[in-house]
Design a protein around this motif. Structure first.
Motif, PDB file in Angstrom:
ATOM      1  N   ASP A  49     -54.652  45.490  39.981  1.00  0.00           N
ATOM      2  CA  ASP A  49     -54.806  46.868  41.735  1.00  0.00           C
ATOM      3  C   ASP A  49     -54.672  45.424  42.823  1.00  0.00           C
ATOM      4  N   ARG A  50     -54.802  43.739  42.565  1.00  0.00           N
ATOM      5  CA  ARG A  50     -54.379  43.256  43.335  1.00  0.00           C
ATOM      6  C   ARG A  50     -53.007  42.966  43.544  1.00  0.00           C
ATOM      7  N   MET A  51     -52.025  42.747  42.048  1.00  0.00           N
ATOM      8  CA  MET A  51     -50.602  42.567  42.372  1.00  0.00           C
ATOM      9  C   MET A  51     -49.396  44.057  42.749  1.00  0.00           C
ATOM     10  N   GLY A  52     -50.145  44.869  41.890  1.00  0.00           N
ATOM     11  CA  GLY A  52     -48.974  45.519  42.220  1.00  0.00           C
ATOM     12  C   GLY A  52     -48.257  46.472  40.682  1.00  0.00           C
ATOM     13  N   VAL A  53     -47.572  45.527  40.222  1.00  0.00           N
ATOM     14  CA  VAL A  53     -47.398  45.334  39.471  1.00  0.00           C
ATOM     15  C   VAL A  53     -46.590  43.530  39.263  1.00  0.00           C
ATOM     16  N   PHE A  54     -46.582  43.459  37.058  1.00  0.00           N
ATOM     17  CA  PHE A  54     -46.639  42.045  36.777  1.00  0.00           C
ATOM     18  C   PHE A  54     -44.901  41.840  36.674  1.00  0.00           C
ATOM     19  N   THR A  55     -45.270  40.744  36.502  1.00  0.00           N
ATOM     20  CA  THR A  55     -44.101  39.693  36.073  1.00  0.00           C
ATOM     21  C   THR A  55     -43.354  39.972  34.895  1.00  0.00           C
ATOM     22  N   GLU A  56     -41.663  40.362  34.605  1.00  0.00           N
ATOM     23  CA  GLU A  56     -41.468  40.347  32.832  1.00  0.00           C
ATOM     24  C   GLU A  56     -42.518  38.870  32.364  1.00  0.00           C
ATOM     25  N   ASP A  57     -42.695  38.409  32.941  1.00  0.00           N
ATOM     26  CA  ASP A  57     -42.902  37.033  31.399  1.00  0.00           C
ATOM     27  C   ASP A  57     -44.628  37.339  31.361  1.00  0.00           C
ATOM     28  N   MET A  58     -45.079  37.721  32.649  1.00  0.00           N
ATOM     29  CA  MET A  58     -45.865  38.239  32.105  1.00  0.00           C
ATOM     30  C   MET A  58     -46.758  39.279  31.616  1.00  0.00           C
ATOM     31  N   ILE A  59     -45.872  40.298  31.592  1.00  0.00           N
ATOM     32  CA  ILE A  59     -45.827  41.105  30.569  1.00  0.00           C
ATOM     33  C   ILE A  59     -45.305  41.181  28.933  1.00  0.00           C
ATOM     34  N   ARG A  60     -44.021  40.361  28.991  1.00  0.00           N
ATOM     35  CA  ARG A  60     -44.786  39.663  27.523  1.00  0.00           C
ATOM     36  C   ARG A  60     -45.114  39.009  26.932  1.00  0.00           C
ATOM     37  N   LEU A  61     -46.254  38.010  27.530  1.00  0.00           N
ATOM     38  CA  LEU A  61     -46.963  36.925  26.981  1.00  0.00           C
ATOM     39  C   LEU A  61     -48.087  38.231  26.013  1.00  0.00           C
ATOM     40  N   TYR A  62     -48.789  39.028  27.499  1.00  0.00           N
ATOM     41  CA  TYR A  62     -50.257  39.927  27.225  1.00  0.00           C
ATOM     42  C   TYR A  62     -50.217  40.624  26.162  1.00  0.00           C
ATOM     43  N   THR A  63     -48.397  41.353  26.184  1.00  0.00           N
ATOM     44  CA  THR A  63     -47.837  41.857  25.491  1.00  0.00           C
ATOM     45  C   THR A  63     -47.693  41.296  23.892  1.00  0.00           C
ATOM     46  N   ALA A  64     -46.947  40.683  23.532  1.00  0.00           N
ATOM     47  CA  ALA A  64     -46.986  39.399  22.293  1.00  0.00           C
ATOM     48  C   ALA A  64     -48.998  39.404  21.595  1.00  0.00           C
ATOM     49  N   GLU A  65     -50.000  38.348  22.657  1.00  0.00           N
ATOM     50  CA  GLU A  65     -50.753  38.546  22.499  1.00  0.00           C
ATOM     51  C   GLU A  65     -51.859  39.219  22.061  1.00  0.00           C
ATOM     52  N   ILE A  66     -51.363  40.543  22.492  1.00  0.00           N
ATOM     53  CA  ILE A  66     -52.446  41.455  22.301  1.00  0.00           C
ATOM     54  C   ILE A  66     -51.995  42.034  20.682  1.00  0.00           C
ATOM     55  N   SER A  67     -50.512  42.472  20.960  1.00  0.00           N
ATOM     56  CA  SER A  67     -49.968  43.027  19.886  1.00  0.00           C
ATOM     57  C   SER A  67     -50.214  42.243  18.425  1.00  0.00           C
ATOM     58  N   CYS A  68     -50.554  40.767  19.244  1.00  0.00           N
ATOM     59  CA  CYS A  68     -51.120  39.632  17.558  1.00  0.00           C
ATOM     60  C   CYS A  68     -52.694  40.214  17.333  1.00  0.00           C
ATOM     61  N   ARG A  87     -59.145  51.820  19.564  1.00  0.00           N
ATOM     62  CA  ARG A  87     -58.939  53.054  20.434  1.00  0.00           C
ATOM     63  C   ARG A  87     -59.760  53.197  22.184  1.00  0.00           C
ATOM     64  N   ASP A  88     -59.272  52.383  22.667  1.00  0.00           N
ATOM     65  CA  ASP A  88     -59.870  52.436  23.875  1.00  0.00           C
ATOM     66  C   ASP A  88     -59.408  51.178  24.445  1.00  0.00           C
ATOM     67  N   LEU A  89     -58.432  50.994  24.445  1.00  0.00           N
ATOM     68  CA  LEU A  89     -57.325  49.925  24.913  1.00  0.00           C
ATOM     69  C   LEU A  89     -56.780  50.292  25.938  1.00  0.00           C
ATOM     70  N   LYS A  90     -56.826  49.227  26.916  1.00  0.00           N
ATOM     71  CA  LYS A  90     -56.622  50.088  28.602  1.00  0.00           C
ATOM     72  C   LYS A  90     -56.672  48.335  29.148  1.00  0.00           C
ATOM     73  N   PRO A  91     -56.100  48.271  30.460  1.00  0.00           N
ATOM     74  CA  PRO A  91     -56.107  46.929  31.102  1.00  0.00           C
ATOM     75  C   PRO A  91     -57.509  47.239  31.287  1.00  0.00           C
ATOM     76  N   ASP A  92     -58.784  47.606  31.664  1.00  0.00           N
ATOM     77  CA  ASP A  92     -59.541  47.298  31.983  1.00  0.00           C
ATOM     78  C   ASP A  92     -60.090  46.579  30.670  1.00  0.00           C
ATOM     79  N   ASN A  93     -60.218  46.837  29.768  1.00  0.00           N
ATOM     80  CA  ASN A  93     -60.120  46.227  28.441  1.00  0.00           C
ATOM     81  C   ASN A  93     -59.259  45.125  28.166  1.00  0.00           C
ATOM     82  N   ILE A  94     -58.761  44.616  28.656  1.00  0.00           N
ATOM     83  CA  ILE A  94     -58.101  43.342  28.186  1.00  0.00           C
ATOM     84  C   ILE A  94     -57.631  41.808  29.148  1.00  0.00           C
ATOM     85  N   LEU A  95     -59.203  41.624  28.556  1.00  0.00           N
ATOM     86  CA  LEU A  95     -59.325  39.724  29.689  1.00  0.00           C
ATOM     87  C   LEU A  95     -58.411  38.751  29.551  1.00  0.00           C
ATOM     88  N   LEU A  96     -58.871  38.078  30.662  1.00  0.00           N
ATOM     89  CA  LEU A  96     -58.221  36.332  30.627  1.00  0.00           C
ATOM     90  C   LEU A  96     -59.106  35.307  30.996  1.00  0.00           C
TER      91      LEU A  96
END
Length: 346
Positions: free
Chosen positions: A52-71, A84-93
């Motif tokens: 909501d704050r940034m609008g979109v993420f950088t490619e490097d951010m998406i790459r790392l988050y995807t890698a970590e969540i896939s693990c 069963r309820d994967l969404k941005p709200d349920n991914i914490l940094l």
């Protein structure tokens, strides 16, 4: 609403998992008014807040988050657990910018010989096989991850509609389109997204039929990524949340303060009286109180020896999915879940 059984199930499941990319349960206890579950502290906020704050993420951010969540997902699926309820709200940094799965309220164990059939999750992120009610397994989490990647890259979800019926039709039938963003996005990123948001479960990236986690890691979008470093949570984070500001919406906390004079202040435990058997049937409220008292016992992760070979996973139960058997139950936990009017939360 069977809320007591649901919270007992969530807590029991959290006791059985521990992973670098999960908000792990550390302690649990209760006082006379509240049940407490203490999980890993995440100071970085959730992906929804930053999106909501940034609008979109950088490619490097998406790459790392995807890698970590896939693990994290691969770990859960190896234990036959589907989120069963994967969404941005349920991914914490965390404070260093690493991603973690949270909110296991409708997570459930599954059996390879018995597909789940309940319609449960947040509709905008639901896989087609959930909405079709024909049965599903862990494949649904990979679809949701694809929807998240699209949203982080484009700034909006791939499937949108003004009604639940319209949204269901879009998820079931509409083609994935990046629109004007296609000209600027990395082609490997778009290919990865398409392979996750694939209606054919046998070809969906991440699923066992499509080569599992090994095939996922071999995708060109992750070229050059050291997965050993990723799994150790040592991969350099391209975005580190600002530690000098609150990385969350304070509105919820303000509401808590207004409703409660002393929020989260532990009340001393009173000595419980033995129930009197007067021949009268137990009321639903009394039964729920008894269940909480008997089953929500003290938990201390530091006293659990997970390396002990005698400590095994709890056998799967026929009744672990409390939603099974219902015709149509949709869990929508916040206003972001759908562009349509939200279905009632169960």
């Amino acid at each position: 609403m069977r809320a007591v059984e649901n919270i007992i199930q969530e807590r029991k499941l959290l006791e059985e998992v521990e992973n670098n990319f999960i908000c792990n349960l550390r302690y649990a206890f209760q006082d006379d008014e509240n049940l407490f579950m203490v999980i890993d502290l995440m100071l970085g906020g959730d992906l929804r807040f930053h999106l909501d704050r940034m609008g979109v993420f950088t490619e490097d951010m998406i790459r790392l988050y995807t890698a970590e969540i896939s693990c994290g997902l691969a770990y859960l699926h190896s234990k036959r657990i589907v989120h069963r309820d994967l969404k941005p709200d349920n991914i914490l940094l965390d404070e260093d910018g690493h991603a973690h799965l949270t909110d296991f309220n409708i997570a459930v164990r599954f059996r390879e010989d018995k597909p789940l059939t309940a319609v449960a999750g947040s509709m905008a992120y639901m896989a087609p096989e959930v909405l079709s009610k024909r049965g599903y397994f862990a494949s649904v989490d990979w679809w949701s991850l694809g929807v998240i990647i699209f949203e982080l890259a484009v700034g909006k979800r791939p499937f949108r509609a003004k009604t639940n019926e319209g949204l269901t039709h879009a998820i079931m039938h509409e083609e994935l389109s990046f629109g004007p963003s296609a000209d600027s996005l990395n082609k490997d990123l778009m290919d990865l997204t398409n392979k996750f948001v694939c209606r054919d479960v046998r070809q969906r990236l991440g699923t066992k039929e499509a080569g599992g986690i090994a095939k996922l890691r071999a995708h060109p979008f992750f070229a050059g990524m050291d997965w050993g470093v990723v799994e150790a949570k040592k991969y350099p984070a391209p975005f580190v949340p600002d530690s000098k500001r609150a990385n969350f919406d304070a509105t919820h906390e303000l509401e808590e303060l207004l409703l409660e004079d002393k929020p989260l202040k532990a009340k001393p435990r009173k000595k419980k009286k033995e129930p009197v058997d007067n021949g009268e049937p137990e009321t639903p409220q009394a039964k729920e109180m008894r269940i909480m008292e008997e089953r929500f016992t003290i938990y201390d992760f530091s006293k659990i020896n997970r390396a002990d070979p005698q400590v095994k996973d709890t056998p799967m139960s026929e009744t672990h999915d409390l939603y099974e058997g219902k015709e149509h139950i949709v869990h929508v936990s916040d206003k972001h879940s759908s562009d349509a009017h939200p279905a009632p939360a169960k």
